[in-house]
Motif scaffolding. Sequence first.
Motif, PDB file in Angstrom:
ATOM      1  N   UNK A  72       0.895  -0.996   0.072  1.00  0.00           N
ATOM      2  CA  UNK A  72       0.033   0.043  -0.001  1.00  0.00           C
ATOM      3  C   UNK A  72       0.999   1.375  -0.183  1.00  0.00           C
ATOM      4  N   UNK A  73       2.119   1.273   0.240  1.00  0.00           N
ATOM      5  CA  UNK A  73       2.924   2.376   0.377  1.00  0.00           C
ATOM      6  C   UNK A  73       3.236   2.937  -0.802  1.00  0.00           C
ATOM      7  N   UNK A  74       3.138   4.199  -0.861  1.00  0.00           N
ATOM      8  CA  UNK A  74       3.493   5.200  -1.838  1.00  0.00           C
ATOM      9  C   UNK A  74       4.653   6.059  -1.446  1.00  0.00           C
ATOM     10  N   UNK A  75       5.835   6.133  -2.315  1.00  0.00           N
ATOM     11  CA  UNK A  75       6.818   7.219  -1.863  1.00  0.00           C
ATOM     12  C   UNK A  75       6.282   8.644  -1.685  1.00  0.00           C
ATOM     13  N   UNK A  76       4.855   8.871  -2.083  1.00  0.00           N
ATOM     14  CA  UNK A  76       4.451  10.082  -1.724  1.00  0.00           C
ATOM     15  C   UNK A  76       3.983  10.128  -0.447  1.00  0.00           C
ATOM     16  N   UNK A  77       3.805   9.162   0.280  1.00  0.00           N
ATOM     17  CA  UNK A  77       3.270   9.105   1.677  1.00  0.00           C
ATOM     18  C   UNK A  77       4.073   9.822   2.634  1.00  0.00           C
ATOM     19  N   UNK A  78       5.505   9.368   2.583  1.00  0.00           N
ATOM     20  CA  UNK A  78       6.204  10.287   3.670  1.00  0.00           C
ATOM     21  C   UNK A  78       6.374  11.728   3.419  1.00  0.00           C
ATOM     22  N   UNK A  79       6.016  11.958   2.245  1.00  0.00           N
ATOM     23  CA  UNK A  79       6.068  13.551   1.633  1.00  0.00           C
ATOM     24  C   UNK A  79       5.061  14.389   2.011  1.00  0.00           C
ATOM     25  N   UNK A  80       3.962  13.815   2.603  1.00  0.00           N
ATOM     26  CA  UNK A  80       2.856  14.499   2.947  1.00  0.00           C
ATOM     27  C   UNK A  80       3.063  15.190   4.393  1.00  0.00           C
ATOM     28  N   UNK A  81       2.620  16.417   4.538  1.00  0.00           N
ATOM     29  CA  UNK A  81       3.066  17.174   5.730  1.00  0.00           C
ATOM     30  C   UNK A  81       2.901  16.318   7.058  1.00  0.00           C
ATOM     31  N   UNK A 172      12.654   3.442   2.985  1.00  0.00           N
ATOM     32  CA  UNK A 172      11.977   3.820   1.683  1.00  0.00           C
ATOM     33  C   UNK A 172      11.214   3.143   0.976  1.00  0.00           C
ATOM     34  N   UNK A 173      10.846   1.764   1.257  1.00  0.00           N
ATOM     35  CA  UNK A 173       9.908   0.987   0.800  1.00  0.00           C
ATOM     36  C   UNK A 173       8.756   0.552   1.247  1.00  0.00           C
ATOM     37  N   UNK A 250      -4.325   0.972  -3.536  1.00  0.00           N
ATOM     38  CA  UNK A 250      -5.463  -0.213  -3.025  1.00  0.00           C
ATOM     39  C   UNK A 250      -4.732  -1.258  -3.310  1.00  0.00           C
ATOM     40  N   UNK A 251      -5.084  -2.459  -2.638  1.00  0.00           N
ATOM     41  CA  UNK A 251      -4.744  -3.655  -2.929  1.00  0.00           C
ATOM     42  C   UNK A 251      -4.736  -4.270  -4.259  1.00  0.00           C
ATOM     43  N   UNK A 257       4.570  -3.357  -8.117  1.00  0.00           N
ATOM     44  CA  UNK A 257       4.567  -4.896  -7.438  1.00  0.00           C
ATOM     45  C   UNK A 257       5.602  -5.747  -8.249  1.00  0.00           C
ATOM     46  N   UNK A 258       5.460  -5.424  -9.628  1.00  0.00           N
ATOM     47  CA  UNK A 258       6.458  -6.673 -10.330  1.00  0.00           C
ATOM     48  C   UNK A 258       7.638  -6.011 -10.876  1.00  0.00           C
TER      49      UNK A 258
END
Lengths: 336, 245
Positions: A72-81, A172-173, A250-251, A257-258
């Motif tokens: 579910x992780x996106x590298x944008x996630x930790x970039x959010x305030x 980071x993953x 989303x799942x 993933x590949x």
Amino acid sequence: MGSDTMRREILRITTVFSVLWLISTPALAQVELSGTYAIRMYEDYIERGPGSFLGDFTGMPMSDEGRAKALRYSSSLPSMIERQCLAQSPWVGLYRPLAIRIWNEVDESGRVVAWVMGGDYLRDTVRIWMDGRPHPSANAWHSPSGFTTGHWEGDTLVARTTHVKTAWIRRGVGIPGSDQSTFTVFITRRENLLTIMSVQEDPIYLTEPHVVSRVWEFDPRASQAPLRDTCNVGAEIPSLEDTGEVAHYLPGQNPEEDYMVRTYNIPKEAAMGYAHTLYPEYRKALRSIYKPPDSCGRYCCGWIERQGLPGAAPGLTCNDGNLPPALRKTLTSPGR
Amino acid sequence: MRSTLVLAILLMTAAVDAQSRAAPAPVSTARADAPIDLTGQWVAIISEDWRWRMITPPKGDIVSIPLNLQGQQTAEAWDPARDEAAGEQCKAYGAPGLMRGPIRMRISWQDDNTLKLETDYGIQTRLLRFGPATPAGPRSWQGVTSAQWIVRGGGRGAPRFGSLKTVTNNLRPGYLRKNGVPYSERALFTEHWDVHALPNGDKYLVNTNVVEDPLYLQAPFQTAIHYKLERDISKWDPTPCDARF
């Protein structure tokens, strides 16, 4: 000399020797760990340097829950305030590209009360209590650094960490660790080398202990200031600011993933972190299906590429595939 | 005070005399002096550098190894067919490369002063010799390893503990990585061996090691490799050297 006098003398000498023997008995083994240690990124370089490829969970014994959460992780996630200061696991330093500073805290008699491993802007300082205090109740507060006690086993400082927060345990993953994780960490200094091995157990996101061992080298000039900075937040993705949206996949919809399968030809189960892929016998399954890619792809040179910076060994021409041609030409020009 | 001192010296002298009249102390051996037990079957847990240790990466993938230009050029000239033709398909199974491989190793005492390390991966044997140096002989994949216990404590009832330090030289030129990342015959391989135990009884062996090579490396190559002790030894699977996979 009379017999009574002789007996008194023998008693006196025995007492003196006994006292000398007692006071000269070595205390519990302790090694002076204080100092700064330079990182040696000769293992897992890509993860510790430029950062892992999304979807690369090789070497991890993950549970289905852990895998689902990681995907579910996106590298944008930790970039959010709201998420820029999310807790990183206290021992994620084993995957970070930074030096380590260690010092001790002593009481008024000079006895070591705690060994301290300095944190950085993403990882809290870890304080290893050496004074025999117990771990808190299971219901006690879980902090970003967890709660750690330690003792010496020979030359090795053995630390045990509990009371951690749910956090990313690698870099980071999105590989998660639950707040039920415990860490047993072995810290050994041999000559100038500091070896840290951690064994993480997590009943939620791992199917067996996750073991990692790393080396640092004592270097008085390795200090990286500021060691622990306040986590300052800023809008890195303005389009998401104040929208209430949370970056995620989303799942079944993570496009990376590949990535490892299509880039490095490795089986998906190896990329997805199944425990049985960590052991030599898994090569039997790999032998018939693995074909090395025609070229290395990205980050082929790693350590050497960093050496393209000032202080580099001269003349290296490694084809990284990730370096702009103009910069490559500059870095590898004769006489540089 | 003077009489006390004289008496003390006399008592100490008497004690020394008594010891010297006793039976000669047995000659110590490395096996008897061992502060840690390294024997058993250990399996490498490939939780680090999986893509470079479990499988053969593509030619030119030299990431993380501090090669110099000559090392880089040598790696880029890797040709497994040439190695096979030359009968050198074990170049990636020399001691510095082998220890990072996907191995099971069995460590046992060959004699009182020699530890024997055998691997199923590549069917290799290395001898860790304590005591005086032995004649080197021809270069080999496993080289010549001198071993030394680093012992601490143990005096006056204090706990005894320690580790093993080994230094290996006289190596045939080989590979640090299966895809031809080289080390030369001038390489020196230093290892520190520690055994750690978890409260549940699981034991881990950590090998902190340094490869120094003035020909192909621009800095010492330092890593830590971990192995787990196996109670069930049924997964031992001897397989010969393979230059490609």
